[in-house]
Design an enzyme around this catalytic site. Structure first.
Site, short mmCIF file in Angstrom:
data_model
loop_
_atom_site.label_atom_id
_atom_site.label_comp_id
_atom_site.label_asym_id
_atom_site.label_seq_id
_atom_site.Cartn_x
_atom_site.Cartn_y
_atom_site.Cartn_z
N ASP A 5 -43.11 -55.92 -15.69
CA ASP A 5 -42.80 -54.94 -14.65
C ASP A 5 -41.30 -54.65 -14.68
OD1 ASP A 5 -44.69 -54.21 -11.89
OD2 ASP A 5 -42.59 -53.60 -11.93
N LYS A 20 -40.50 -58.48 -7.97
CA LYS A 20 -41.95 -58.68 -8.08
C LYS A 20 -42.25 -59.73 -9.16
CE LYS A 20 -44.47 -54.73 -7.32
NZ LYS A 20 -44.95 -53.44 -7.83
N PHE A 76 -62.34 -50.25 -11.37
CA PHE A 76 -63.04 -49.85 -10.15
C PHE A 76 -62.82 -50.84 -9.00
CE2 PHE A 76 -65.38 -48.39 -13.88
CZ PHE A 76 -65.34 -47.02 -13.70
N GLY A 130 -59.08 -43.80 3.85
CA GLY A 130 -57.65 -43.73 3.58
C GLY A 130 -57.37 -44.61 2.38
N CYS A 188 -56.19 -44.87 -2.95
CA CYS A 188 -57.03 -44.31 -4.02
C CYS A 188 -57.80 -43.06 -3.60
CB CYS A 188 -58.01 -45.36 -4.52
SG CYS A 188 -57.19 -46.69 -5.39
#
Ligand code: UDX
Length: 448
Positions: A30, A35, A153, A261, A264
């Site tokens: 990253d 993080k 997903f 909300g 995604c």
């Protein structure tokens, strides 16, 4: 296998941790140093049940490391997963592809041997083909640097389960070699008989947006029925339950209320409609704008209901807002319907006191004008009206009598159909919910 995961946000961190637990050597990458430091020291930077324990396990195994160096990533990995965000652009409904483009542009010059780059981010159809070209051009390995697409997903709150035991895997590939690499990478998942669908790049990209559009449509469909119920005195809660008995319809994602909300569904349907327009087939998914419209109206209508129950004006009223996260078991407040409603009530002159079991800190940072409490009962102290906006289990367990003891007026708007109206009404509460009659049908019967 040696894998890198580029982007260690929600999707990337979960993917990196789970892949290491499943036995691969994984390097998380990253550009955000803080993080990376957090993850490397065993802290998950967001709320996700089960993930902190798996991070500890993966770090202890020695198979998971983190870095900010793309040179190290290019050197290390045989397969590179791209898991960076694709938010909505600030001034349009299109997806912002800056981070995806940057990930490929920065990684490619370090790909000196044959390697597979796998996109997992949600992107407008056609992006993968464009990135494949960029990769070939920029990588010293040339045609040896190949692109594949493997949409993700996972649902927040169920991220570990959805990654370890997904209901399907989709591999968008352009060669048998790429398919082989993906089958190797997901071998532990495939060993559990998880179905895999192998497609071309563009179909794989579309699977994700088509799935999210379908889910958004299902939610807005039942919420559209709620609008009809409101005009007729019918009960959308009973309607949804009756529809759900039909296996062809099913009850999942048919819960009426304040609507969807999160990071995604809202941005994905907007970006899909935008992309379809660019392709000259906007009409095919024009209905997605209506789905978005229905969803936005739920928020406005919830505010109306609160105003109505307060006698026509909320100015000077004290509102207890239960919930801030976009859904329970998450601390994510991106496009959170709960905070949208809370802000609108504040703008209308109410004092809004928010409580959420996980999202208090992020809500406080993003909405400093709202007030905050550290428990539901505390938020409800002296309230003229209580509004349930996120259906945390903790709120379902509140005893109506306990809350009655602290509020000023026993008025509750259940924005998520989470509570038992009879129980609250029998404790002396005026209970209101979108798409449900003011008085329950059976109570009407008894009154006759
Ligand atoms: C979604 C998809 O489910 C997931 O497959 C994809 O990878 C990312 O987007 P997520 O954003 O984590 O996942 O949330 P989800 O559980 O799908 O809920 C989305 C929103 O819909 C929430 O605000 C939720 O409260 C709302 N919702 C869900 C309803 O209003 N009614 C329902 O019946 C179901």
């Amino acid at each position: 296998m040696r894998l890198t995961v580029i982007g260690t946000g929600y999707l990337g961190a979960t993917h990196a941790i789970c892949m290491a637990v499943m036995g691969h050597e994984v390097l998380g990458v990253d550009v955000d140093t803080s993080k990376i430091e957090k993850l490397a020291s065993g802290q998950v930077p967001f709320f996700e049940p089960g993930l902190p324990e798996l991070l500890t396990k993966a770090l202890d195994s020695g198979r998971l490391r983190f870095t900010t160096s793309f040179a190290e990533a290019g050197d290390f990995g045989d397969v590179h997963f791209i898991c960076v965000g694709t938010p909505q652009q600030a001034d349009s409904e299109a997806a912002d592809l800056t981070y995806v483009d940057a990930a490929v542009t920065v990684l490619a010059p370090y790909l000196r041997r044959r390697a597979l780059v796998v996109g997992k981010s949600t992107v407008p159809v056609g992006t993968a083909a464009r990135l494949a070209g960029m990769l070939r051009e920029l990588a010293p390995a040339g045609n040896g640097a190949e692109l594949a697409w493997n949409p993700e997903f996972l649902r927040e709150g169920f991220a570990v389960d959805d990654t370890m035991r997904p209901d399907r895997l989709v591999f968008g590939v352009t060669s048998a070699w790429a398919e082989e690499r993906l089958r190797d990478a997901f071998e532990p998942v495939l060993a559990q008989d998880v179905p895999v669908k192998v497609t071309d790049l563009q179909t794989a990209e579309l699977v994700k947006v088509a799935a999210n559009s379908f889910l958004a449509t299902k939610i807005s469909y039942i919420n559209a029925m709620a609008e009809i119920c409101e005009a007729t005195g019918a009960d959308v809660h009973d309607l949804a339950e009756a529809l759900a008995y039909d296996d062809r319809i099913g009850g999942r994602f048919l819960r009426p209320g304040l609507g969807f909300g999160g990071g995604c569904l809202p941005k994905d349907i907007r970006a899909f409609a935008y992309r379809a327009e660019e392709l000259g087939v906007g009409q095919a998914v024009g209905f997605l704008r209506e789905i978005d419209g229905i969803n936005r109206r739920r928020r406005a209508r919830t505010v109306d209901l609160v105003v109505e129950i307060c006698g026509g004006d909320v100015a000077g009223k004290r509102v207890a807002a239960l919930g801030a996260a976009f859904k329970p078991n998450s601390d994510d407040i991106r496009d959170a319907p709960a905070l949208d409603v809370a802000e609108r009530l504040r703008a209308a002159g109410a004092t809004v006191v928010v409580y959420d079991p996980a999202a208090l800190e992020s809500a406080r940072r993003a909405h400093p004008d709202l007030e905050y409490s550290t428990s539901a009962l505390d938020a409800a102290r002296g309230a003229d009206v209580v509004v349930l906006l996120t259906e945390w289990n903790e709120f379902r367990e509140i005893a109506p009598s306990a809350m009655a003891a602290v509020v000023r007026h026993r008025k509750i708007v259940d924005g998520r159909h989470a509570l038992d109206p009879a129980g609250w009404r029998s404790a002396g509460w005026e209970y209101r919910a979108l798409g449900r009659p003011t008085v329950a049908p059976l109570e009407k019967e008894h009154r006759r």
